[in-house]
Design an enzyme around this catalytic site. Structure first.
Site, PDB file in Angstrom:
ATOM      1  N   THR A  28      -3.978   3.225   2.427  1.00  0.00           N
ATOM      2  CA  THR A  28      -3.341   3.116   3.737  1.00  0.00           C
ATOM      3  C   THR A  28      -3.752   1.801   4.393  1.00  0.00           C
ATOM      4  OG1 THR A  28      -3.217   5.502   4.069  1.00  0.00           O
ATOM      5  CG2 THR A  28      -3.233   4.141   6.049  1.00  0.00           C
ATOM      6  N   GLY A  29      -2.832   1.206   5.131  1.00  0.00           N
ATOM      7  CA  GLY A  29      -3.123  -0.036   5.838  1.00  0.00           C
ATOM      8  C   GLY A  29      -2.181  -1.141   5.421  1.00  0.00           C
ATOM      9  N   GLY A  98      -9.993   1.656   9.609  1.00  0.00           N
ATOM     10  CA  GLY A  98      -9.424   1.057  10.799  1.00  0.00           C
ATOM     11  C   GLY A  98      -8.057   1.628  11.144  1.00  0.00           C
ATOM     12  N   GLU A 105      -8.584   8.902   2.573  1.00  0.00           N
ATOM     13  CA  GLU A 105      -8.874   7.767   1.695  1.00  0.00           C
ATOM     14  C   GLU A 105     -10.108   8.034   0.844  1.00  0.00           C
ATOM     15  OE1 GLU A 105      -7.130   3.941   4.196  1.00  0.00           O
ATOM     16  OE2 GLU A 105      -9.136   4.691   4.653  1.00  0.00           O
ATOM     17  N   LYS A 123     -12.269 -10.619   4.709  1.00  0.00           N
ATOM     18  CA  LYS A 123     -12.929  -9.307   4.730  1.00  0.00           C
ATOM     19  C   LYS A 123     -14.266  -9.306   3.988  1.00  0.00           C
ATOM     20  CE  LYS A 123      -9.368  -7.784   6.900  1.00  0.00           C
ATOM     21  NZ  LYS A 123      -8.430  -6.790   6.378  1.00  0.00           N
TER      22      LYS A 123
END
Length: 232
Positions: A28-29, A98, A105, A123
């Site tokens: 996800t993201g 986040g 996850e 990152k």
């Protein structure tokens, strides 16, 4: 070259590890979304895979891209999970969540033989903590849970503020599992493995965004190209 281009490059590199017949965890993201979109292109070209999404947002993206989906109730094990991260350190420890999907996850990553983390070079950090650490909590007894979380920070030599994550219309953000998230603004986490253990022992904590010993490989995209880091 902007960050979205770098994220897509990292996603494309991870896609090279995918083979027909694989069972995949879909992260996800924003970076993971690039992977899902690129995977969808391969599926439309004949690649035969099945995926387990880590959020309802990813489920919708995968369905739109034509990726066949399943659940962990229907299969025993995943071959590979590909997901992004908010921070990655030199020991391949991560801060994730986040986007608010940290619980699913982590469940999906733990059920996988391998986890590839895809990210742009910003990152990569020497020490986790600059990005706020998400902690998923049960709404009941929140004040007591917050005190226990703050005590855990003190035990590892960290200090900072806890902030309840806002959602829509001034209400608390609600995860797919119906929980809340408090974000810890610490600046630096001196001992991430110990903090992860302490947070996991708090009754009101459902899960936290420290992923310790889970990532197998990190793919970092930067202005000078792709760098792949393997767990030692």
């Amino acid at each position: 070259m902007d960050k979205e281009d770098l994220k897509r490059q990292a996603a494309a590199r991870a896609l090279e590890e995918v083979r027909s017949g694989m069972k995949l965890g879909l992260g996800t993201g924003s970076t993971a979304r690039h992977f899902v979109e690129l995977l969808g292109e391969k599926v439309r070209g004949g690649l035969d895979v099945i995926g387990v999404p880590t959020s309802e947002v990813t489920r919708a993206d995968a369905e739109r891209c034509g990726i066949r989906l399943t659940t962990l109730d229907e299969i025993d094990r995943l071959d590979l999970t590909v997901d992004g991260a908010d921070e990655v350190d030199t020991r391949l420890e991560l801060i994730k969540g986040g986007g608010g999907a940290l619980l699913r996850e982590k469940i999906v990553a733990a059920a996988s033989d391998r986890m590839i983390v895809i990210a742009d070079e910003s990152k990569w950090v020497d020490c986790l903590g600059k990005f706020p650490l998400p902690v998923e909590v049960i709404p009941f007894g929140l004040a007591a849970t917050r005190r226990a979380i703050e005590k855990a920070f003190t035990q590892v030599g960290a200090a900072g503020q806890l902030k309840l994550r806002d959602g829509e219309a001034g209400h608390a953000f609600v995860t797919d599992g119906g929980h809340w998230i408090v974000d810890a603004h610490l600046g630096r986490i001196p001992d991430a493995p110990r903090l992860a253990k302490l947070l996991s022992e708090i009754p009101g904590v459902v899960e936290h965004g420290l992923f310790i010993g889970i990532a197998s490989t990190v793919v970092l995209a930067g202005t000078e190209g792709i760098r792949t880091v393997e767990r030692a």
